[in-house]
Write an enzyme that holds these catalytic residues in place. Structure first.
Site, short mmCIF file in Angstrom:
data_model
loop_
_atom_site.label_atom_id
_atom_site.label_comp_id
_atom_site.label_asym_id
_atom_site.label_seq_id
_atom_site.Cartn_x
_atom_site.Cartn_y
_atom_site.Cartn_z
N LYS A 197 22.65 13.84 17.67
CA LYS A 197 22.74 13.44 17.02
C LYS A 197 23.26 15.04 15.89
O LYS A 197 23.33 15.88 14.54
CB LYS A 197 21.84 12.77 16.26
N GLU A 203 19.14 21.50 25.55
CA GLU A 203 20.27 20.97 26.49
C GLU A 203 21.24 20.90 26.32
O GLU A 203 21.79 21.08 27.50
CB GLU A 203 19.08 20.02 27.50
N GLY A 260 18.35 7.85 17.02
CA GLY A 260 19.00 9.01 18.80
C GLY A 260 18.90 6.98 19.67
O GLY A 260 20.05 7.24 19.98
N ARG A 261 17.13 7.51 19.59
CA ARG A 261 17.10 5.78 21.18
C ARG A 261 17.67 4.19 20.20
O ARG A 261 17.35 3.90 20.97
CB ARG A 261 15.51 5.84 20.90
N GLU A 346 9.15 6.53 23.16
CA GLU A 346 8.72 7.68 21.59
C GLU A 346 8.59 6.87 20.41
O GLU A 346 8.98 7.66 19.09
CB GLU A 346 10.39 8.14 21.58
N HIS A 377 9.59 -3.89 47.96
CA HIS A 377 9.35 -3.16 48.92
C HIS A 377 9.07 -1.61 48.40
O HIS A 377 8.94 -0.90 49.55
CB HIS A 377 11.14 -2.43 49.85
N LYS A 499 9.31 21.69 22.17
CA LYS A 499 10.52 22.80 22.04
C LYS A 499 10.18 24.14 22.01
O LYS A 499 10.64 24.91 22.31
CB LYS A 499 11.12 22.14 21.29
#
Ligand code: F6P
Length: 531
Positions: A197, A203, A260-261, A346, A377, A499
């Site tokens: 965005k 990253e 974003g999410r 978030e 399990h 950040k």
């Protein structure tokens, strides 16, 4: 917190105190209409809240909480494009991304639906172009909301892949992520989609540059020609994508009214569309829209996102459960818990209310999970007999979409899978008394306390439409909880400090002699790293 709202919270505390001695078994015995009332349909989803620790009286108080926190007005404000994200002065209109063509959704008095549909058409055209160009593999480079939604959905909808384009997702700045992805790919038939965005995320930009270098080396082009030939971008920072060298007609826009999410339905879903094609992508949007309509229209007592949000409030704040497990009995929803972690934590992992005051109640629980039956399990021991009670969301389908095996084998394995889902929900809710065994006459270690709540979400099959419905269900439940907690679910300032410090650390690594704001422990760790 307003006094009227505080009074409802106190009433809710009274309800959970009253219910603390009442088991889920008792609730079923007392309420003969429990299944009818507590199982609701949202589009094609059957959402079963009957194994939650809530009865009609407690639900009434939860609805009063919704009313006192002005849920219906705030829902209307969101759909009307009002700037309900005040710390960023933004509207929150992901619902416009799946609004049918010809409808209207306005931000600041300007309709956005036409623009959304123009972008969808551009996406479809670019997918066709990529498929026709001989490119066989698309690598999506993005992180957070620019990765989790499309990566989750591409896995979930793998049986619906129709374009012949294989899609991979790289997110971590750890070079091992990109290297593992590119190791088996052929640069001559690979394209890159940089999804960000902001187009500034460290990253993503680092991975994008390394991936372009890999492509350039493989193609024998220079970097500029490589980007022009093989890189696509999705961003609201169109200028930065252009400065990176991406051709203008390969930059797909995003809007600042999409978080974003909440962006899976936007052009951030481009890589997903590269795999499943435009028709399936549109079917997913239609599924989301169906639950948007349900969220607006269904009365609160039959409204799945409202009930889901409110039951979550009861578990978090009434009973004090600090985490929730999400267990899809669908291997293809393997990334769904990770996707929900961003969506919920978030959005609602906040300690200040929307006016900047400290919240008076706990906010988001920790959300985690793994597909069943694998989880059974591993950590289900703790879910059944641990000292913490952890509510569970079970997700399952009537039919499997698994291919390549014999039809009867798929059917019989799927039946076993679903038997396990139903069994786990029953065991958690109703438990079992101590059993004797030959090791311990009392057999207390074999007792199952039960009274451990869960919600079960069922669908006919995991398809683009039902996946879209599932996503919208959780999006709106997250919104409902944010409203009840009085917080802003749409900013994420909590990710910023790390950040900023990472930038200082990086600078200190490069120039250790220069003055640095870093603390002694971090400086010592960097000194060790450099040595
Ligand atoms: O750091 C958190 C975050 O801002 C998320 O909210 C977002 O989804 C992610 O980073 C990626 O951001 P972008 O799409 O701008 O690269």
């Amino acid at each position: 917190m307003e006094e009227s709202v505080r009074r409802v919270w106190t009433a809710l505390d009274r309800e959970t105190a009253r219910l603390s001695g009442v088991s889920i078994t008792d609730l079923f015995a007392a309420e003969s209409d429990r299944i009818g009332r507590m199982v609701v349909d949202a589009a094609d989803l059957r959402v079963d809240f009957s194994r939650q620790r809530v009865d009609a009286a407690a639900l009434k108080v939860l609805f009063a909480l919704a009313e006192a926190s002005e849920l219906t007005d705030k829902r209307a404000a969101m759909f009307a494009g009002e700037p309900i994200n005040p710390t960023e002065q933004r509207a929150v209109l992901h619902t416009a991304l799946r609004a049918p063509g010809g409808s209207r959704s306005e931000v600041g008095g300007v309709d956005v639906v036409a623009d959304v549909h123009r972008t969808l058409e551009r996406m479809a055209k670019l997918v066709d172009e990529i498929a026709a160009s001989g490119v066989r593999t698309v690598v999506n480079i993005g992180i957070g909301g620019s990765d989790l939604g499309p990566a989750m959905a591409a896995l979930a909808l793998a049986p619906f892949a129709t374009t012949g384009i294989e899609v991979h997702f790289v997110s971590n700045v750890d070079p091992a992520d990109l290297a593992a992805c590119l190791a088996d790919l052929d640069p001559r038939t690979t394209a890159i989609v940089v999804s960000s965005k902001t187009f500034t995320t460290q990253e993503t930009m680092a991975n994008a540059r390394s991936a372009v270098n890999w492509l350039a080396a493989g193609l024998g082009f220079d970097v500029e020609a490589t980007v022009a030939a093989r890189v696509y971008a999705v961003s609201s920072n169109v200028a930065a994508a252009g400065a990176f060298g991406v051709l203008a007609d390969r930059v797909l826009p995003m809007w600042d009214w999409v978080g974003g999410r909440f962006s899976l339905a936007s052009a951030i879903g481009f890589s997903l569309m590269c795999s499943i094609g435009a028709d399936n992508f549109r079917a997913m949007l239609a599924g989301m829209h169906a639950v948007d309509v349900h969220f607006i229209d269904a009365p609160l007592e039959r409204n799945a996102p409202v009930l889901m949000g409110l039951v979550g409030i009861l578990n978090r704040n009434g009973y004090g459960y600090g985490s929730r497990a999400v267990i899809p009995y669908l291997q293809q929803l393997g990334r769904f818990p990770a996707y929900l972690q961003q969506l919920e934590m978030e959005s609602n992992g906040k300690r200040s209310d929307i006016d900047g005051h400290a919240v008076e109640r706990h906010t988001s629980p920790v959300v985690w999970g793994e597909p069943g039956t694998n989880g059974q399990h591993a950590f289900f021991q703790l879910l059944h007999q641990g000292t913490d009670v952890i509510p569970v969301d079970f997700i399952g389908a009537r039919r499997s979409t698994a291919g390549c095996l014999a039809v009867e084998d798929v059917a019989s394995q799927h039946e076993k899978l679903m038997a396990n889902l139903f069994a786990q929900a029953a065991a958690l809710a109703f438990g079992a008394p101590a059993m004797t065994d030959n090791l311990n006459a009392a057999g207390e270690h074999r007792a199952f306390p039960g009274n451990r709540p869960s919600t079960t979400i069922l669908m006919d099959a995991l398809t683009p439409a039902t996946l879209g419905q599932l996503v919208a269900l959780y999006e709106h439940a997250t919104f409902v909880q944010g409203v009840a907690w009085g917080i802003n679910s749409f900013d994420q300032w909590g990710v910023e400090l790390g950040k900023v410090i990472a930038n200082s650390v990086y600078a200190h690594m490069a120039e250790p002699a220069a003055p640095t704001p870093l603390d002694p422990a971090t400086r010592a760790a960097v000194a060790w790293y450099r040595s």
